[in-house]
Design an enzyme around this catalytic site. Sequence first.
Site: not given
Length: 220
Positions: A8, A10, A148, A173
């Site tokens: 599932d 890629d 991020k 993390d």
Amino acid sequence: MQAITWRDIDTVLLDMDGTLLDLHYDNHFWLEHLPQRYADTHGVSRAMAEMEMRPLFEKNAGTLNWYCLDFWSTELRLPVRELKLETAHLIAMRPHADAFLAAVRQAGKRVILITNAHRDSLSVKLERVALAPYFERLISSHDYGFPKESQNFWSALRDDIVFDPARSLFIDDTLPILRSARAFGIAHLLAVREPDSRKGPKDTEEFSAVDSYLELLQGL
């Protein structure tokens, strides 16, 4: 940790510090080495150095400035990149991370590094650890102008590399970053149980966590 259903997936998106590399280097640098060098350079006590630095750390945590060596060099009046080289001997890959990276590449998955680390910090790490050959791309959030933690980062990443969030695995993390990825629609998420080898396991709350990269090879 439940086994990953690799059919599932890629695209494998991987953080660097604390995920592939032992976070001990960064924790030691920012919490021990840098305050001491600040004290030495500016002629203050270690306690005063920490007191002066703490508000800056608190104000900028989770922002792009937090990860920017140019910002800290200006704010602290120190050559931060050069100081990072003084402790570069502590840079080390987490156990079996290289075997995991090699196996994922061999399995035909796209493997992309996404880090909040400044490009100068990234280059210091790559000089010590041979990470680059495993990756299709090495992306710093500074390339996009958003950390991020921001949804803007994930939108920029999708526009840049064209990937399907529903068929992507992301390992990091930092829990706020994992939550940001989840909000964007990344379907497969893993935290890291012990980012810093000197500090022991941490609570990864609602996220399943990697204890050993060898665990992830099942079914690959």
